[in-house]
Design a protein around this motif. Structure first.
Motif, PDB file in Angstrom:
ATOM      1  N   CYS A  57      -6.341  -3.760   9.806  1.00 18.85           N
ATOM      2  CA  CYS A  57      -7.233  -2.820   9.111  1.00 18.85           C
ATOM      3  C   CYS A  57      -8.346  -3.598   8.402  1.00 18.85           C
ATOM      4  O   CYS A  57      -8.141  -4.745   8.001  1.00 18.85           O
ATOM      5  CB  CYS A  57      -6.483  -2.045   8.032  1.00 18.85           C
ATOM      6  SG  CYS A  57      -5.130  -1.053   8.645  1.00 18.85           S
ATOM      7  N   VAL A 156     -10.703  -7.273  -4.922  1.00 14.71           N
ATOM      8  CA  VAL A 156     -10.442  -6.288  -3.865  1.00 14.71           C
ATOM      9  C   VAL A 156     -11.191  -6.667  -2.588  1.00 14.71           C
ATOM     10  O   VAL A 156     -10.688  -6.495  -1.476  1.00 14.71           O
ATOM     11  CB  VAL A 156     -10.815  -4.864  -4.358  1.00 14.71           C
ATOM     12  CG1 VAL A 156     -10.903  -3.895  -3.194  1.00 14.71           C
ATOM     13  CG2 VAL A 156      -9.778  -4.377  -5.364  1.00 14.71           C
ATOM     14  N   ALA A 157     -12.389  -7.191  -2.743  1.00 13.76           N
ATOM     15  CA  ALA A 157     -13.157  -7.611  -1.567  1.00 13.76           C
ATOM     16  C   ALA A 157     -12.571  -8.907  -1.012  1.00 13.76           C
ATOM     17  O   ALA A 157     -12.524  -9.928  -1.689  1.00 13.76           O
ATOM     18  CB  ALA A 157     -14.612  -7.815  -1.959  1.00 13.76           C
ATOM     19  N   LEU A 242     -19.481  -4.270   5.421  1.00 12.52           N
ATOM     20  CA  LEU A 242     -18.341  -3.767   4.642  1.00 12.52           C
ATOM     21  C   LEU A 242     -18.357  -4.339   3.221  1.00 12.52           C
ATOM     22  O   LEU A 242     -18.143  -3.608   2.241  1.00 12.52           O
ATOM     23  CB  LEU A 242     -17.018  -4.116   5.345  1.00 12.52           C
ATOM     24  CG  LEU A 242     -15.745  -3.682   4.614  1.00 12.52           C
ATOM     25  CD1 LEU A 242     -15.678  -2.162   4.471  1.00 12.52           C
ATOM     26  CD2 LEU A 242     -14.489  -4.182   5.322  1.00 12.52           C
ATOM     27  N   VAL A 363      -3.332  -1.581   0.373  1.00 14.14           N
ATOM     28  CA  VAL A 363      -3.290  -0.157   0.721  1.00 14.14           C
ATOM     29  C   VAL A 363      -1.906   0.164   1.301  1.00 14.14           C
ATOM     30  O   VAL A 363      -1.682   0.080   2.508  1.00 14.14           O
ATOM     31  CB  VAL A 363      -4.426   0.229   1.686  1.00 14.14           C
ATOM     32  CG1 VAL A 363      -4.456   1.724   1.926  1.00 14.14           C
ATOM     33  CG2 VAL A 363      -5.770  -0.226   1.106  1.00 14.14           C
TER      34      VAL A 363
HETATM   35  O1  M6R Z   1      -4.012  -6.865   3.210  1.00 16.64           O
HETATM   36  P1  M6R Z   1      -4.727  -6.505   4.464  1.00 16.64           P
HETATM   37  O2  M6R Z   1      -5.443  -7.652   5.080  1.00 16.64           O
HETATM   38  O3  M6R Z   1      -3.816  -5.835   5.466  1.00 16.64           O
HETATM   39  O4  M6R Z   1      -5.812  -5.437   4.031  1.00 16.64           O
HETATM   40  C1  M6R Z   1      -6.602  -4.785   4.978  1.00 16.64           C
HETATM   41  C2  M6R Z   1      -7.764  -4.093   4.335  1.00 16.64           C
HETATM   42  O5  M6R Z   1      -7.318  -3.111   3.431  1.00 16.64           O
HETATM   43  C3  M6R Z   1      -8.681  -5.057   3.590  1.00 16.64           C
HETATM   44  O6  M6R Z   1      -9.122  -6.078   4.399  1.00 16.64           O
HETATM   45  C4  M6R Z   1      -9.910  -4.308   3.027  1.00 16.64           C
HETATM   46  O7  M6R Z   1     -10.729  -3.868   4.071  1.00 16.64           O
HETATM   47  C5  M6R Z   1     -10.654  -5.220   2.048  1.00 16.64           C
HETATM   48  N1  M6R Z   1     -10.805  -4.578   0.786  1.00 16.64           N
HETATM   49  C6  M6R Z   1     -12.008  -5.647   2.547  1.00 16.64           C
HETATM   50  O8  M6R Z   1     -12.687  -6.435   1.642  1.00 16.64           O
END
Ligand code: M6R
Length: 366
Positions: A57, A156-157, A242, A363
């Protein structure tokens, strides 16, 4: 904990050389590449599989998209990338000889975990995780795994998680190529040298921060931005867009530059900055023609080129050259420049960089 930095995102961007060095530690000194870094059974699996399916994702999916270019070019086997939340709910045709790769920083993303479970239930025996958290749910459910050593990512980013995922995926590419007897010894040596040098190359990109910051004012009062890239840099454009959306709340879209004429060119005017990822690779001449199309409509171009890309700054065209021209691994360098751009635009806008509105770091619900 932030030390000299103002935000976790800034700290984490600047930790990338170290994070890459740690992730690639097995190559330090005279260290060589061995399939065992993905698990005891990896060698047999890499020899056996006939294709790769990557599930992830967000930013992690863009790491996967970049790897698709590498795997098909270097290992010569088909590779598909699917957004985990789509894959888990569609009817697909399983192939037991396919390597299923899940990529996740947290290892807890609900959709990625469910997609992995779905693939296993469909009868995929070969699963591999690229993850930053060793004890996470996703790692516990795969037969093979590689733990990136980005260290905790708080912002978060995603930044350092992404570049270390790319490093891990490049290692996977080389091992798949070896498994398929497609990697010449001389090429392997060159690729490993490039990997070993990557932390220094990224350091030099980080040193471009003041020049990138100087561009940020011109984005902060805009409502839209367009990111263009081609080939293995198209996923970098997606990631740049993004990042900008996430932390500056500016609407940003990414397109493979060849698609401009098929729709997005209609949006271009002086009010929409167009960011172009323009390394000196086999697509550069095509990309220059795409840039002309933008200029002809009064679009303002912000071009991240290589020193030898020969793109000149003119009215309406601003150019910044990457310190090193980097071949297949060039996405790793270009993305760092785009991270810095989004960070500085967000600073001008005064948004909450580390905790953008409406978003969670991990998430864990679908
Ligand atoms: O922990 P994950 O790599 O599975 O998370 C996937 C995405 O939720 C995550 O990369 C999201 O797109 C970021 N906030 C982007 O900066």
């Amino acid at each position: 904990e932030l030390g000299e930095f103002n935000h976790y995102m800034q700290k984490e961007m600047f930790e990338q050389p170290q994070a890459l060095g740690n992730t690639l530690e097995m190559l330090s000194g005279a260290g060589q590449l061995h399939p065992g870094i993905f698990g005891a059974d990896a060698q047999g699996v890499f020899e056996q599989v006939d294709s790769v399916l990557i599930l992830a994702c967000g930013t992690s999916s863009y790491a996967g998209m970049t790897a698709k270019y590498w795997i098909e070019q270097v290992a010569g086997i088909p590779c598909n990338v699917e957004i985990a939340s789509e894959y888990r709910y569609r009817v697909s045709v399983p192939n037991p000889n396919q390597l299923v790769v899940v990529i996740s920083q947290s290892g807890e993303t609900a959709d990625t975990l469910a997609a992995l479970q779905h693939a296993k239930a469909l009868g995929h025996p070969h699963t591999l995780a690229i993850c930053n958290v060793p004890e996470s749910a996703i790692v516990r459910e795969t037969a093979l795994r590689f733990i990136t050593r980005a260290g905790p990512e708080i912002g978060v980013a995603s930044t350092k998680a992404f570049t270390t995922q790319l490093a891990a995926l490049f290692l996977l590419t080389l091992l798949l190529a070896k498994g398929k007897q497609r990697l010449l010894e001389a090429d392997e040596k060159d690729y490993l040298d490039e990997l070993r040098h990557l932390p220094i190359a990224v350091e030099k990109v980080l040193a471009l921060e003041p020049s990138i910051q100087a561009w940020s004012q011109q984005f902060a009062n805009k409502h839209h931005a367009l990111f263009l890239g081609r080939g293995r840099h198209f996923p970098v454009a997606l990631e740049g867009a993004l990042k900008l959306k996430e932390i500056s709340y500016i609407h940003a879209e990414a397109y493979p530059a060849g698609e401009l004429k098929h729709g997005p060119l209609a949006l271009v005017d002086a009010e929409m900055p167009v960011v172009v990822v323009a390394p000196n690779d086999e697509m550069l001449e095509k990309l220059k023609a795409n840039m002309q199309e933008v200029s002809a409509r009064g679009g303002q171009l912000y071009v991240f080129a290589d020193g030898d890309s020969k793109v000149r700054s003119t009215d309406g065209v601003k150019v910044l050259a990457m310190p090193e021209h980097y071949g297949l691994l060039s996405p790793v360098l270009h993305v760092v420049a785009l991270q810095l751009l989004s960070y500085h635009v967000a600073l001008v806008k005064g948004t909450d960089v580390d905790k953008p509105r409406n978003l969670a770091k991990s998430v864990t619900v679908e």
